[in-house]
Design an enzyme around this catalytic site. Structure first.
Site, PDB file in Angstrom:
ATOM      1  N   HIS A  61     -57.869  60.263 -20.577  1.00  0.00           N
ATOM      2  CA  HIS A  61     -58.485  59.255 -21.440  1.00  0.00           C
ATOM      3  C   HIS A  61     -58.240  57.894 -20.797  1.00  0.00           C
ATOM      4  O   HIS A  61     -57.691  57.820 -19.694  1.00  0.00           O
ATOM      5  CB  HIS A  61     -57.920  59.326 -22.865  1.00  0.00           C
ATOM      6  CG  HIS A  61     -56.461  59.036 -22.968  1.00  0.00           C
ATOM      7  ND1 HIS A  61     -55.490  59.818 -22.370  1.00  0.00           N
ATOM      8  CD2 HIS A  61     -55.775  58.032 -23.598  1.00  0.00           C
ATOM      9  CE1 HIS A  61     -54.297  59.320 -22.624  1.00  0.00           C
ATOM     10  NE2 HIS A  61     -54.440  58.234 -23.365  1.00  0.00           N
ATOM     11  N   ASP A  65     -52.025  53.092 -19.522  1.00  0.00           N
ATOM     12  CA  ASP A  65     -50.978  53.783 -18.769  1.00  0.00           C
ATOM     13  C   ASP A  65     -51.504  55.011 -18.041  1.00  0.00           C
ATOM     14  O   ASP A  65     -50.754  55.654 -17.291  1.00  0.00           O
ATOM     15  CB  ASP A  65     -49.804  54.156 -19.683  1.00  0.00           C
ATOM     16  CG  ASP A  65     -50.204  54.963 -20.906  1.00  0.00           C
ATOM     17  OD1 ASP A  65     -51.392  54.973 -21.256  1.00  0.00           O
ATOM     18  OD2 ASP A  65     -49.317  55.587 -21.533  1.00  0.00           O
ATOM     19  N   HIS A 138     -56.084  62.784 -29.724  1.00  0.00           N
ATOM     20  CA  HIS A 138     -55.362  61.521 -29.552  1.00  0.00           C
ATOM     21  C   HIS A 138     -56.036  60.355 -30.274  1.00  0.00           C
ATOM     22  O   HIS A 138     -55.761  59.198 -29.993  1.00  0.00           O
ATOM     23  CB  HIS A 138     -55.223  61.215 -28.056  1.00  0.00           C
ATOM     24  CG  HIS A 138     -54.258  60.109 -27.749  1.00  0.00           C
ATOM     25  ND1 HIS A 138     -52.995  60.023 -28.304  1.00  0.00           N
ATOM     26  CD2 HIS A 138     -54.375  59.039 -26.922  1.00  0.00           C
ATOM     27  CE1 HIS A 138     -52.388  58.950 -27.835  1.00  0.00           C
ATOM     28  NE2 HIS A 138     -53.191  58.322 -26.999  1.00  0.00           N
ATOM     29  N   ASP A 206     -50.820  63.017 -24.188  1.00  0.00           N
ATOM     30  CA  ASP A 206     -51.353  62.210 -25.278  1.00  0.00           C
ATOM     31  C   ASP A 206     -52.183  63.038 -26.258  1.00  0.00           C
ATOM     32  O   ASP A 206     -53.409  62.932 -26.323  1.00  0.00           O
ATOM     33  CB  ASP A 206     -52.197  61.052 -24.733  1.00  0.00           C
ATOM     34  CG  ASP A 206     -51.340  60.005 -24.046  1.00  0.00           C
ATOM     35  OD1 ASP A 206     -50.420  60.414 -23.311  1.00  0.00           O
ATOM     36  OD2 ASP A 206     -51.579  58.813 -24.233  1.00  0.00           O
ATOM     37  N   HIS A 265     -44.531  62.371 -19.501  1.00  0.00           N
ATOM     38  CA  HIS A 265     -45.062  61.283 -20.322  1.00  0.00           C
ATOM     39  C   HIS A 265     -44.068  60.889 -21.411  1.00  0.00           C
ATOM     40  O   HIS A 265     -44.357  60.920 -22.600  1.00  0.00           O
ATOM     41  CB  HIS A 265     -46.405  61.702 -20.935  1.00  0.00           C
ATOM     42  CG  HIS A 265     -47.219  60.545 -21.444  1.00  0.00           C
ATOM     43  ND1 HIS A 265     -47.139  60.093 -22.746  1.00  0.00           N
ATOM     44  CD2 HIS A 265     -48.118  59.731 -20.843  1.00  0.00           C
ATOM     45  CE1 HIS A 265     -47.958  59.072 -22.915  1.00  0.00           C
ATOM     46  NE2 HIS A 265     -48.554  58.830 -21.758  1.00  0.00           N
TER      47      HIS A 265
END
Length: 310
Positions: A61, A65, A138, A206, A265
């Site tokens: 996405h 980050d 997400h 995410d 992550h």
């Protein structure tokens, strides 16, 4: 051999010992990068892997980050002398997002090809790698990716000889093509052995847990999954911001019957993720805490055992 390297394992902001999220894979001369957070170039250079060789860059996405390192990386690829196209793959609005970023990286010496994932998620054949996107959760368009090397059945020359199949047709049959010659029809099944297991590596960050992820990573040799929070008391926060805890990632790994789980992550507040590893291992024993430049070499089942460099 199928090489996999976690280039960055941080979420939200880079730390001195933890760059932002990115994962590099290579096989048979094809190189693929998933996400490109800040610091991706640094860890690639430390790893000694080629910038010029990157053929595909996939995005889960478009939060900063996961994509903030892209303009600089593309400039470096251009400076390496690459002129062949680089293909970018990601959720809808990919071209719009990337072209905005490229205002600071104009005049690249290679063309960029865009493949936006809309609606149904297609199976992508990227040279020798078969990539299947699967939907994540997400709060914005977000995908995980299954990257597979699929092996054809072994060709059995003794069967071809016994059937009297002329040698020039063996290659086509080995490719899975039917051959007709002088009134005779030769099917691949006549000269091929049993199906052989390939390799499968999956990557997902995410997201909240969901069935599409479990189905997408089923029976993977390696499942790389976000573990934003290690503490069980962060469950409410994980739900609010659409992330996962160590325990939730381990539960999906168990449900999907994967061989190995790498957590990645991490929240900037999660300074010592190893502190919570045992909680994940109680659910899925073969869980590892990822760290920058953690590398694994996967080999087929009929080859010698794979190795991990931590």
């Amino acid at each position: 051999m199928f090489d996999v390297c976690l280039l960055g394992t941080g979420g939200m902001m880079p730390l001195p010992n933890r760059w932002l999220t990115a994962c590099f894979m290579r096989y048979a001369g094809t190189s693929l990068l998933i996400d490109c957070g800040e610091g991706t170039q640094i860890t690639m250079r430390l790893q000694g892997w080629s910038f010029k060789a990157i053929d595909y860059i996939l995005f889960t996405h478009y939060h900063g980050d996961h994509i903030s390192g892209l303009p600089g990386l593309l400039l470096t690829i251009g400076n390496s002398g690459r002129t062949e196209p680089v293909t970018l793959i990601g959720p809808r609005n990919l071209r719009r997002v990337v072209e905005g970023l490229l205002l600071i990286a104009p005049d690249l010496p290679f063309p960029i090809q865009y493949l936006e994932l809309n609606g149904d998620t297609p199976v992508l054949e990227l040279k020798d790698l078969v990539v299947t996107p699967f939907r994540a959760d997400h709060g914005m368009p977000c995908f995980g990716y299954s990257v597979e090397i699929r092996r054809k059945p072994r060709f059995l020359p003794e069967k071809a000889k016994a059937l009297g199949i002329p040698l020039p047709f063996w290659k086509e049959l080995q490719k899975g093509n039917t051959v007709e010659h002088e009134g005779a029809i030769y099917e691949p099944s006549m000269v091929l052995g049993e199906a052989r297991r390939g390799l499968k590596v999956c990557y997902c960050t995410d997201s909240r847990p969901r069935d599409s992820i479990v189905n997408g990573v089923k029976a993977a040799d390696l499942f790389i999954c976000e573990g934003m929070y290690g503490e069980e008391e962060k469950q409410t926060k994980a739900k609010e911001y659409r992330h996962m805890t160590f325990q939730e990632a381990a539960t999906m790994a168990k449900q999907a019957n994967v061989k190995e789980l790498w957590l990645t992550h991490f929240s900037p507040s999660l300074i010592t993720p190893y502190q919570y590893l045992d909680e994940a291992r109680r659910i899925f024993p073969n869980t590892k805490v990822g760290k920058d430049r953690m590398t694994k070499v996967l080999k087929f089942a009929d080859e010698e055992n794979a190795g991990v460099t931590e």
